[in-house]
Write an enzyme that holds these catalytic residues in place. Structure first.
Site, PDB file in Angstrom:
ATOM      1  N   LYS A   1       6.533  -1.982   1.922  1.00 51.43           N
ATOM      2  CA  LYS A   1       5.385  -1.336   2.589  1.00 51.43           C
ATOM      3  C   LYS A   1       4.178  -2.253   2.447  1.00 51.43           C
ATOM      4  O   LYS A   1       3.251  -2.000   1.664  1.00 51.43           O
ATOM      5  CB  LYS A   1       5.132   0.055   1.986  1.00 51.43           C
ATOM      6  CG  LYS A   1       4.271   0.955   2.872  1.00 51.43           C
ATOM      7  CD  LYS A   1       4.386   2.395   2.428  1.00 51.43           C
ATOM      8  CE  LYS A   1       3.410   3.324   3.118  1.00 51.43           C
ATOM      9  NZ  LYS A   1       3.589   3.442   4.565  1.00 51.43           N
TER      10      LYS A   1
ATOM     11  N   TYR B   1       0.838  -1.194   0.000  1.00 50.90           N
ATOM     12  CA  TYR B   1       0.000   0.000   0.000  1.00 50.90           C
ATOM     13  C   TYR B   1       0.872   1.243   0.000  1.00 50.90           C
ATOM     14  O   TYR B   1       2.081   1.171   0.247  1.00 50.90           O
ATOM     15  CB  TYR B   1      -0.939   0.018   1.223  1.00 50.90           C
ATOM     16  CG  TYR B   1      -0.256   0.390   2.518  1.00 50.90           C
ATOM     17  CD1 TYR B   1       0.570  -0.511   3.175  1.00 50.90           C
ATOM     18  CD2 TYR B   1      -0.399   1.667   3.071  1.00 50.90           C
ATOM     19  CE1 TYR B   1       1.212  -0.161   4.357  1.00 50.90           C
ATOM     20  CE2 TYR B   1       0.246   2.030   4.249  1.00 50.90           C
ATOM     21  CZ  TYR B   1       1.051   1.102   4.886  1.00 50.90           C
ATOM     22  OH  TYR B   1       1.695   1.460   6.043  1.00 50.90           O
TER      23      TYR B   1
ATOM     24  N   GLU C   1      13.084   2.708  13.712  1.00 53.46           N
ATOM     25  CA  GLU C   1      12.157   3.672  13.105  1.00 53.46           C
ATOM     26  C   GLU C   1      10.937   3.814  14.015  1.00 53.46           C
ATOM     27  O   GLU C   1      10.936   3.299  15.137  1.00 53.46           O
ATOM     28  CB  GLU C   1      11.756   3.274  11.681  1.00 53.46           C
ATOM     29  CG  GLU C   1      10.989   1.985  11.539  1.00 53.46           C
ATOM     30  CD  GLU C   1      10.529   1.701  10.089  1.00 53.46           C
ATOM     31  OE1 GLU C   1      10.384   2.634   9.291  1.00 53.46           O
ATOM     32  OE2 GLU C   1      10.291   0.520   9.790  1.00 53.46           O
TER      33      GLU C   1
ATOM     34  N   LEU D   1      11.409   1.055   6.645  1.00 54.34           N
ATOM     35  CA  LEU D   1      10.809   1.521   5.395  1.00 54.34           C
ATOM     36  C   LEU D   1      11.662   2.672   4.853  1.00 54.34           C
ATOM     37  O   LEU D   1      12.025   3.571   5.616  1.00 54.34           O
ATOM     38  CB  LEU D   1       9.384   2.018   5.659  1.00 54.34           C
ATOM     39  CG  LEU D   1       8.632   2.323   4.357  1.00 54.34           C
ATOM     40  CD1 LEU D   1       8.132   1.035   3.717  1.00 54.34           C
ATOM     41  CD2 LEU D   1       7.463   3.262   4.606  1.00 54.34           C
TER      42      LEU D   1
HETATM   43  N1  PDD Z   1       3.484   5.327   7.096  1.00 46.46           N
HETATM   44  N2  PDD Z   1       8.099   3.790   8.490  1.00 46.46           N
HETATM   45  C1  PDD Z   1       6.917   3.168   8.542  1.00 46.46           C
HETATM   46  C2  PDD Z   1       6.842   1.851   9.229  1.00 46.46           C
HETATM   47  C3  PDD Z   1       5.780   3.754   7.955  1.00 46.46           C
HETATM   48  O1  PDD Z   1       4.604   3.116   7.992  1.00 46.46           O
HETATM   49  C4  PDD Z   1       5.895   5.030   7.339  1.00 46.46           C
HETATM   50  C5  PDD Z   1       4.732   5.713   6.680  1.00 46.46           C
HETATM   51  C6  PDD Z   1       7.153   5.652   7.327  1.00 46.46           C
HETATM   52  C7  PDD Z   1       7.366   6.996   6.661  1.00 46.46           C
HETATM   53  O2  PDD Z   1       7.332   6.899   5.257  1.00 46.46           O
HETATM   54  P1  PDD Z   1       6.917   8.109   4.340  1.00 46.46           P
HETATM   55  O3  PDD Z   1       7.780   9.255   4.732  1.00 46.46           O
HETATM   56  O4  PDD Z   1       7.205   7.628   2.980  1.00 46.46           O
HETATM   57  O5  PDD Z   1       5.461   8.380   4.597  1.00 46.46           O
HETATM   58  C8  PDD Z   1       8.235   4.997   7.894  1.00 46.46           C
HETATM   59  C9  PDD Z   1       2.293   5.755   6.398  1.00 46.46           C
HETATM   60  C10 PDD Z   1       2.151   7.220   6.313  1.00 46.46           C
HETATM   61  C11 PDD Z   1       1.091   5.037   6.980  1.00 46.46           C
HETATM   62  O6  PDD Z   1       1.197   3.822   7.141  1.00 46.46           O
HETATM   63  O7  PDD Z   1       0.066   5.662   7.234  1.00 46.46           O
END
Ligand code: PDD
Length: 287
Positions: free
Chosen positions: A146, A33, A179, A203
């Site tokens: 993801k 996703y 993270e 991620l």
């Molecule tokens: N989450 N690490 C994890 C485990 C995440 O689920 C996310 C983002 C990030 C940050 O990634 P980015 O900067 O590309 O949004 C890091 C999304 C926003 C979510 O699951 O809602």
């Protein structure tokens, strides 16, 4: 509630949008996703999100029949139909629908679904910083994908929320803080930034990469290396990044005040620069 969602080639009323009971994302978490932030009707960094998704799908062997332009057209239409000026767009690709069996089905077309949603304002949190907790990272070993397997993240974020934490920082045995439950983490010590390196344990956050780029442009030094719990608690500043929260200052972690307990100068500078970058990208985006 938004008016429209998208399911496999069709725009359908949001309440009617659904997936079959044997969709593999539902039964096995067998899907990927993305979440992109919409600013002024434009999905920010859309291309970065599509590329990451395509790479994740390829790592877990989900076929990828779409050109980026097709996905862009679909998302643009969804945003227009829902008149979603500000908010998020979520889209998901599962391996498809097939009689339940762990092994990949011989024949299945991926299911593509999408919708938009409003997104809450974070002005107060950016101003004051938030509390976080440190939780054990119980997730699997392909966290660079993801995937919709989010149970480890869900449990950690629920544990944090039950203690008043806005985010759970995940500590993996042997690696330190890797993270956040849905974000990447940074510390600042003596003016130097540090964030864990890209690996299968985190991620590759799109916001993380922009923040590193901005930091370099602004002449800040940044190290991509692991961070121990002790280092994090003794840092001058801690912040976490994601599509949604952008650059979020941490005021306290596990009850320990970080720095002086208010957003520090480096965090504030990076948040402001990130917002400028977003504004510039959205004002020049084709409509
Ligand atoms: N989450 N690490 C994890 C485990 C995440 O689920 C996310 C983002 C990030 C940050 O990634 P980015 O900067 O590309 O949004 C890091 C999304 C926003 C979510 O699951 O809602």
């Amino acid at each position: 509630m938004p008016a429209w969602a998208y399911v496999n080639g069709k725009f359908v009323p949001f309440e009617e949008a659904s997936l079959p009971v044997e969709d593999r994302a539902t039964q096995f978490g067998d899907g990927v996703y993305e979440v992109a932030r919409i600013y002024e009707g434009v999905p920010f960094a859309f291309s970065d999100h599509v590329q990451r998704m395509q790479k994740g799908a390829s790592i877990i062997g989900i076929p990828w029949p779409w050109e980026e332009a097709e996905l862009q057209t679909m998302v643009d239409e969804l945003i227009a139909r829902n008149n979603q000026q500000d908010g998020i767009v979520y889209w998901q690709v599962s391996r498809g629908t097939a009689p339940r069996s762990h092994v990949f089905p011989p024949q299945a077309d991926p299911n593509l679904t999408a919708y938009t949603r409003d997104y809450p304002d974070h002005a107060a949190a950016w101003e004051q910083g938030v509390k976080v907790t440190i939780e054990r990272d119980v997730r699997w070993l392909l966290c660079h994908v993801k995937s919709v397997n989010l149970l480890g993240n869900v449990l950690a974020k629920e544990a944090a929320a039950s203690k008043g934490g806005a985010e759970a920082l995940l500590e993996r045995e042997g690696y330190g803080i890797v993270e956040g439950g849905s974000s990447n983490v940074f510390i600042v010590k003596d003016g130097v930034l540090a964030t864990p390196p890209l690996s299968e344990l985190i991620l590759p956050g799109i916001t993380r990469s922009y923040v590193l780029e901005i930091a370099a442009e602004q002449g800040m030094s940044a190290a991509e290396r692991y961070i121990s719990r002790e280092e994090l608690l003794q840092a001058d500043e801690v912040f976490f990044t994601s599509t949604g929260v952008e650059v979020m200052p941490v005021a306290a972690a596990d009850g320990h005040t970080i720095g002086s307990g208010v957003p520090g100068p480096v965090t504030k500078q990076l948040l402001a620069a990130y917002k400028e970058r977003v504004a510039a990208a959205c004002s020049t985006a084709p409509r």
